[in-house]
Write an enzyme that holds these catalytic residues in place. Structure first.
Site, PDB file in Angstrom:
ATOM      1  N   ILE A  73       0.837  -1.197   0.000  1.00 39.13           N
ATOM      2  CA  ILE A  73       0.000   0.000   0.000  1.00 39.13           C
ATOM      3  C   ILE A  73       0.879   1.256   0.000  1.00 39.13           C
ATOM      4  O   ILE A  73       0.638   2.207  -0.754  1.00 39.13           O
ATOM      5  CB  ILE A  73      -0.939   0.007   1.219  1.00 39.13           C
ATOM      6  CG1 ILE A  73      -1.898  -1.175   1.149  1.00 39.13           C
ATOM      7  CG2 ILE A  73      -1.730   1.315   1.283  1.00 39.13           C
ATOM      8  CD1 ILE A  73      -2.830  -1.157  -0.038  1.00 39.13           C
ATOM      9  N   GLU A  96      15.449  -1.279   4.818  1.00 42.15           N
ATOM     10  CA  GLU A  96      16.189  -0.521   3.822  1.00 42.15           C
ATOM     11  C   GLU A  96      16.031  -1.088   2.411  1.00 42.15           C
ATOM     12  O   GLU A  96      16.008  -0.335   1.429  1.00 42.15           O
ATOM     13  CB  GLU A  96      17.675  -0.465   4.189  1.00 42.15           C
ATOM     14  CG  GLU A  96      18.353  -1.823   4.241  1.00 42.15           C
ATOM     15  CD  GLU A  96      19.873  -1.697   4.296  1.00 42.15           C
ATOM     16  OE1 GLU A  96      20.375  -0.587   4.066  1.00 42.15           O
ATOM     17  OE2 GLU A  96      20.535  -2.716   4.559  1.00 42.15           O
ATOM     18  N   LYS A 189     -10.646  -6.030   9.779  1.00 41.53           N
ATOM     19  CA  LYS A 189     -10.432  -6.884  10.948  1.00 41.53           C
ATOM     20  C   LYS A 189     -10.519  -6.109  12.255  1.00 41.53           C
ATOM     21  O   LYS A 189     -10.512  -6.708  13.338  1.00 41.53           O
ATOM     22  CB  LYS A 189      -9.087  -7.601  10.827  1.00 41.53           C
ATOM     23  CG  LYS A 189      -9.048  -8.607   9.686  1.00 41.53           C
ATOM     24  CD  LYS A 189      -7.682  -9.218   9.513  1.00 41.53           C
ATOM     25  CE  LYS A 189      -7.698 -10.272   8.401  1.00 41.53           C
ATOM     26  NZ  LYS A 189      -8.078  -9.731   7.084  1.00 41.53           N
ATOM     27  N   ARG A 319      -7.113 -20.683  11.406  1.00 38.82           N
ATOM     28  CA  ARG A 319      -5.939 -20.389  12.226  1.00 38.82           C
ATOM     29  C   ARG A 319      -6.355 -19.551  13.437  1.00 38.82           C
ATOM     30  O   ARG A 319      -7.443 -18.972  13.453  1.00 38.82           O
ATOM     31  CB  ARG A 319      -4.905 -19.642  11.383  1.00 38.82           C
ATOM     32  CG  ARG A 319      -4.388 -20.451  10.202  1.00 38.82           C
ATOM     33  CD  ARG A 319      -3.487 -19.639   9.302  1.00 38.82           C
ATOM     34  NE  ARG A 319      -4.206 -18.545   8.670  1.00 38.82           N
ATOM     35  CZ  ARG A 319      -3.648 -17.699   7.796  1.00 38.82           C
ATOM     36  NH1 ARG A 319      -2.381 -17.815   7.492  1.00 38.82           N
ATOM     37  NH2 ARG A 319      -4.364 -16.731   7.257  1.00 38.82           N
TER      38      ARG A 319
END
Length: 406
Positions: A73, A96, A189, A319
């Site tokens: 994003i 980096e 979420k 999960r």
């Protein structure tokens, strides 16, 4: 598109997509520029398009800071902001290598752009203060976060210090140094969260809302679903499994998620920053949620293979922290239309009493070695909708802070 792809596969014919008529007429692509059918072609809805002229107010001629700029994003934000002719883009990230890659791409595609690479950690408040003092950004897009649900279930303290403390640092310094537009990248979420990642993002939303309400500034959050093609997301995982001969692993046959493309997600972020009044959460109308099983099946077939015969789909079970369906709004939120047909505005409901004190306790607990159960309990005090079992709240929490609904 689904019907055409299916018919072509049944006939043993590979499929390609012709560029849009507008792109051909404008000369940006040639008629011969065929590409493979991408999964975003199969989402059962039209892609969202944003009026870039409306979002010029965010960046044109101004200094803009993007945190998490090395991520999917964040890097797309840098690309789209570059088209708005900013005076300067501060390309900030913790890794980096990813920042190096983004800087190389920006230099090639936008040679006149003044892009400044900044390696730093949003949890380091002193470092962030020096950054704001030196560059005085006009707009801040806060994309830095830990996002992987299973990993954050095992690293609760890190999720808190990065997603909560990091957001607190960036948002508070943005208010202190006169930032005009602040946009937090959040997630579906955060709605009735069942995992630590979602709960920490919900607290981040609360922090931004509180600052917006106390300062009157245009600080907002943007909430969206899964982003197709982002690093570590389901599509690259499925493609890698297909390339190695399978099996393709799906957690549950009824698992559904909202999906959007990376450019769509970033367009929403820009649009929210432009139309926000402060304190809102913006949500993209992403159509109907898509079954993960259908997504896996489409990708296998798109690869010219057959489910079962060539590639097995194996169900592995949900999960820790996962739920079958994601939601976009709380009951307490009132969804309102905006000028953009695909963007909805919502107020985030009433903030918990003593938010700042509770957040300080939460962060201190994460730093000082509270166990995961205690940290989850404190998160539940801040986010009553956070559903976890078997948690204990530290005695210090009960004694020092009173949270609405606790």
């Amino acid at each position: 598109v689904r019907q055409v792809v299916k018919a072509a596969m049944e006939a043993g014919v590979k499929t390609r997509t012709v560029p849009g008529i507008f792109d051909i007429i404008s000369g940006r692509v040639a008629v011969a520029s065929l590409r493979q059918v991408e999964i975003q072609d199969l989402l059962r809805r039209e892609p969202t398009v944003t009026d870039l002229e409306q979002v010029r107010v965010l960046a044109t001629g101004e200094t803009v800071l993007v945190t998490g700029a090395g991520g999917s994003i964040g890097s797309e934000l840098c690309r789209q902001l570059a088209r708005l002719e900013p005076a300067q883009v501060l390309v900030m990230g913790h890794g980096e290598n990813s920042i190096f890659d983004v800087m190389q791409e920006l230099a090639e595609r936008y040679p006149t752009l003044d892009a400044v690479p900044i390696i730093g950690d949003i949890r380091d408040r002193h470092r962030m203060r020096l950054l704001f003092e030196q560059y005085r950004p006009y707009a801040v897009f806060h994309a830095a976060a830990y996002k992987h649900v299973p990993l954050m279930e095992e690293n609760v303290a890190e999720a808190i210090t990065n997603n909560v403390l990091g957001t607190k640092n960036v948002a508070e310094l943005s208010a202190e140094y006169g930032v005009e537009h602040f946009v937090l990248i959040s997630t579906d979420k955060a709605v009735r969260p069942t995992n630590v990642m979602g709960a920490t993002k919900r607290v981040a939303e609360q922090l931004v809302q509180e600052i917006a309400e106390t300062t009157g500034r245009n600080f907002v959050a943007v909430r969206f679903g899964n982003v197709l093609g982002s690093r570590g997301s389901v599509v690259p995982t499925f493609l890698r499994q297909i390339q190695t001969g399978g099996p393709v692993t799906v957690t549950h046959p009824e698992m559904r998620r909202y999906f959007m493309t990376i450019p769509e997600a970033v367009q929403l972020v820009l649009q929210a920053g432009a139309i926000g009044k402060g304190g809102e959460v913006f949500v993209l109308d992403m159509g109907e949620p898509v079954k993960i099983l259908d997504l896996a099946t489409d990708l296998i077939r798109r690869s010219g293979l057959e489910v079962g015969g060539d590639i097995e789909i194996r169900f592995t079970g949900t999960r820790p922290g996962e739920k079958l369906y994601e939601e976009l709004f709380f009951d307490s939120e009132n969804a309102l239309a905006t000028d953009h047909p695909k963007v909805l505005r919502a107020k985030n409901g009433t903030l918990p009493i003593g938010l700042s004190t509770a957040v300080e306790l939460l962060v201190d607990g994460a730093k000082s070695g509270w166990n995961d159960q205690q940290l989850r309990g404190m998160l539940q005090r801040l986010v009553p909708d956070f559903r976890v079992s078997g948690v204990e709240v530290a005695a210090e929490v009960e004694a020092d802070v009173e949270i609405a609904g606790a």
